[in-house]
Write an enzyme that holds these catalytic residues in place. Structure first.
Site, PDB file in Angstrom:
ATOM      1  N   SER A 118       0.864  -1.187   0.000  1.00  0.00           N
ATOM      2  CA  SER A 118       0.000   0.000   0.000  1.00  0.00           C
ATOM      3  C   SER A 118       0.894   1.229   0.000  1.00  0.00           C
ATOM      4  CB  SER A 118      -0.841   0.025   1.274  1.00  0.00           C
ATOM      5  OG  SER A 118      -1.505   1.269   1.409  1.00  0.00           O
TER       6      SER A 118
ATOM      7  N   TYR B 160      -2.232  -1.365  10.567  1.00  0.00           N
ATOM      8  CA  TYR B 160      -2.270  -1.490   9.109  1.00  0.00           C
ATOM      9  C   TYR B 160      -0.967  -0.967   8.498  1.00  0.00           C
ATOM     10  CZ  TYR B 160      -4.108  -1.147   4.329  1.00  0.00           C
ATOM     11  OH  TYR B 160      -4.306  -1.292   2.978  1.00  0.00           O
TER      12      TYR B 160
HETATM   13  N1  LIG Z   1      -8.834  -0.102  -0.924  1.00  0.00           N
HETATM   14  C1  LIG Z   1      -7.690   0.576  -0.846  1.00  0.00           C
HETATM   15  O1  LIG Z   1      -7.651   1.821  -0.982  1.00  0.00           O
HETATM   16  C2  LIG Z   1      -6.390  -0.159  -0.614  1.00  0.00           C
HETATM   17  C3  LIG Z   1      -5.206   0.581  -0.719  1.00  0.00           C
HETATM   18  C4  LIG Z   1      -3.995  -0.071  -0.531  1.00  0.00           C
HETATM   19  C5  LIG Z   1      -3.960  -1.428  -0.270  1.00  0.00           C
HETATM   20  N2  LIG Z   1      -5.127  -2.127  -0.174  1.00  0.00           N
HETATM   21  C6  LIG Z   1      -5.022  -3.572   0.087  1.00  0.00           C
HETATM   22  O2  LIG Z   1      -5.672  -4.281  -0.950  1.00  0.00           O
HETATM   23  C7  LIG Z   1      -6.123  -5.536  -0.436  1.00  0.00           C
HETATM   24  C8  LIG Z   1      -7.601  -5.690  -0.764  1.00  0.00           C
HETATM   25  O3  LIG Z   1      -8.310  -4.651  -0.130  1.00  0.00           O
HETATM   26  P1  LIG Z   1      -9.746  -4.155  -0.590  1.00  0.00           P
HETATM   27  O4  LIG Z   1      -9.759  -2.697  -0.459  1.00  0.00           O
HETATM   28  O5  LIG Z   1     -10.099  -4.788  -1.876  1.00  0.00           O
HETATM   29  O6  LIG Z   1     -10.634  -4.750   0.624  1.00  0.00           O
HETATM   30  P2  LIG Z   1     -12.060  -5.470   0.629  1.00  0.00           P
HETATM   31  O7  LIG Z   1     -12.931  -4.903  -0.432  1.00  0.00           O
HETATM   32  O8  LIG Z   1     -12.506  -5.414   2.040  1.00  0.00           O
HETATM   33  O9  LIG Z   1     -11.732  -6.981   0.230  1.00  0.00           O
HETATM   34  C9  LIG Z   1     -10.932  -7.781   1.062  1.00  0.00           C
HETATM   35  C10 LIG Z   1     -10.955  -9.206   0.566  1.00  0.00           C
HETATM   36  O10 LIG Z   1     -10.131 -10.003   1.417  1.00  0.00           O
HETATM   37  C11 LIG Z   1     -10.899 -11.088   1.969  1.00  0.00           C
HETATM   38  N3  LIG Z   1     -10.357 -11.419   3.278  1.00  0.00           N
HETATM   39  C12 LIG Z   1     -10.277 -10.631   4.376  1.00  0.00           C
HETATM   40  N4  LIG Z   1      -9.698 -11.305   5.391  1.00  0.00           N
HETATM   41  C13 LIG Z   1      -9.398 -12.545   4.918  1.00  0.00           C
HETATM   42  C14 LIG Z   1      -8.805 -13.686   5.484  1.00  0.00           C
HETATM   43  N5  LIG Z   1      -8.386 -13.717   6.764  1.00  0.00           N
HETATM   44  N6  LIG Z   1      -8.654 -14.791   4.707  1.00  0.00           N
HETATM   45  C15 LIG Z   1      -9.081 -14.785   3.420  1.00  0.00           C
HETATM   46  N7  LIG Z   1      -9.660 -13.738   2.835  1.00  0.00           N
HETATM   47  C16 LIG Z   1      -9.821 -12.621   3.570  1.00  0.00           C
HETATM   48  C17 LIG Z   1     -12.334 -10.567   1.953  1.00  0.00           C
HETATM   49  O11 LIG Z   1     -13.321 -11.580   1.963  1.00  0.00           O
HETATM   50  P3  LIG Z   1     -13.937 -12.170   3.364  1.00  0.00           P
HETATM   51  O12 LIG Z   1     -14.161 -10.993   4.265  1.00  0.00           O
HETATM   52  O13 LIG Z   1     -15.172 -12.872   2.948  1.00  0.00           O
HETATM   53  O14 LIG Z   1     -12.907 -13.104   3.874  1.00  0.00           O
HETATM   54  C18 LIG Z   1     -12.335  -9.838   0.607  1.00  0.00           C
HETATM   55  O15 LIG Z   1     -12.457 -10.759  -0.455  1.00  0.00           O
HETATM   56  C19 LIG Z   1      -5.842  -5.500   1.066  1.00  0.00           C
HETATM   57  O16 LIG Z   1      -4.609  -6.170   1.318  1.00  0.00           O
HETATM   58  C20 LIG Z   1      -5.692  -4.031   1.363  1.00  0.00           C
HETATM   59  O17 LIG Z   1      -4.919  -3.782   2.476  1.00  0.00           O
HETATM   60  C21 LIG Z   1      -6.345  -1.529  -0.326  1.00  0.00           C
END
Ligand SMILES: NC(=O)c1ccc[n+]([C@@H]2O[C@H](COP(=O)([O-])OP(=O)(O)OC[C@H]3O[C@@H](n4cnc5c(N)ncnc54)[C@H](OP(=O)(O)O)[C@@H]3O)[C@@H](O)[C@H]2O)c1
Length: 254
Positions: free
Chosen positions: A146, A159
């Site tokens: 990130s 985080y």
């Molecule tokens: N959105 C942003 O602005 C942003 C920026 C930088 C980095 N990121 C990173 O990108 C990645 C995805 O984030 P997102 O924004 O797409 O979040 P999101 O929409 O909340 O999706 C998260 C995904 O991870 C799964 N998940 C969560 N905990 C898990 C576990 N213990 N085991 C298996 N699956 C799990 C969730 O499904 P379930 O809850 O059903 O398990 C869901 O499919 C993360 O690593 C986040 O830190 C996001």
């Protein structure tokens, strides 16, 4: 030819946390590039629905229920992927969570949970898949870091620490496994519209503040990550390892 090097036709890999958000956007790109996929998350109904949508691109997609922070579930994920596809060409460590509270009040339980799900899981999945890749003669591991690995953010101490850890772990594993022809890289998303960032979007003032600071003038969408994902999973990135590619609309340059 150069475009052939970006093709994932006949390749197979895992995307964790692919039921929604960035993981789903990445999985769409990988499937469009021709890859067979094992996608995982904890909530099976949403995951199965995503798998069905991905199959429309014409590749084989299996949905596997797994909590990536639990070693036995990671082993099951890897074994079932191998049973189905016979090999694992790439692993996308994308699953992640966050909790928000001022650092002086941040609960210990949240700290442990975020570090376990965002950082320990990356090690567990990478180790299990690398053992397969070592036997098969190589592969690609891509982590989701990130821009917060660089900036620190606000009220997200666990985080920020987890994503800084992912960036360092990316380098450590890249060093250890280069001799096995395993490339380990990361994608560093900026502010992307997903469930994870919904609280920031709902906070009008914070949303305005953040939006005004993005040089490209908009938040990212999950499919903005797909191009970098295909590059890092494909032969086109064979000489790239230990890197984080930021996909942040210019945030870190401003
Ligand atoms: N959105 C942003 O602005 C942003 C920026 C930088 C980095 N990121 C990173 O990108 C990645 C995805 O984030 P997102 O924004 O797409 O979040 P999101 O929409 O909340 O999706 C998260 C995904 O991870 C799964 N998940 C969560 N905990 C898990 C576990 N213990 N085991 C298996 N699956 C799990 C969730 O499904 P379930 O809850 O059903 O398990 C869901 O499919 C993360 O690593 C986040 O830190 C996001």
């Amino acid at each position: 030819m150069i475009l052939d090097k970006f093709s994932l036709k006949g390749k197979a890999g895992i995307v964790t946390g692919a039921s929604r958000g960035i993981g789903k956007g990445i999985a769409e790109g990988l499937a469009q590039a021709g890859a067979n996929l094992a996608i995982c998350s904890r909530g099976l109904p949403a995951l199965q629905k995503t798998a069905e949508e991905l199959r429309r691109y014409g590749t084989d997609v299996i949905a596997i229920n797994a909590d990536v922070s639990v070693k036995a579930e990671v082993e099951n994920l890897v074994n079932r992927t191998l049973e189905r596809f016979g090999r694992i060409d790439f692993l996308f460590n994308n699953a992640g969570i966050t909790h928000r509270a001022p650092s002086e009040d941040f609960p210990e339980g949240w700290w442990d949970e975020v570090i376990r799900v965002n950082l320990k899981s990356v090690f567990l999945c990478s180790q299990a898949v690398a053992r397969v890749m070592i036997k098969q003669g190589g592969g690609k591991i891509i982590n989701t870091s990130s821009l917060i690995a660089v900036t620190g953010g606000k009220s997200i101490p666990a985080y920020a620490a987890s994503k800084g850890g992912v960036a360092q772990l990316t380098k450590a594993l890249a060093n250890d496994w280069a001799k096995y022809r395993i490339n380990v890289n990361a994608i560093g998303p900026g502010y992307i519209i997903t469930d994870l960032t919904a609280p920031l979007i709902e906070d009008k003032q914070r949303y305005q503040e953040l939006s005004a600071r993005i040089p490209m003038g908009r938040w990212g969408k999950p499919d903005d990550l797909a191009g970098a994902a295909v590059f890092l999973a494909s032969q086109a990135s064979d000489y790239v390892t230990g890197q984080t590619i930021f996909v942040d609309g210019g945030w870190l340059s401003a």
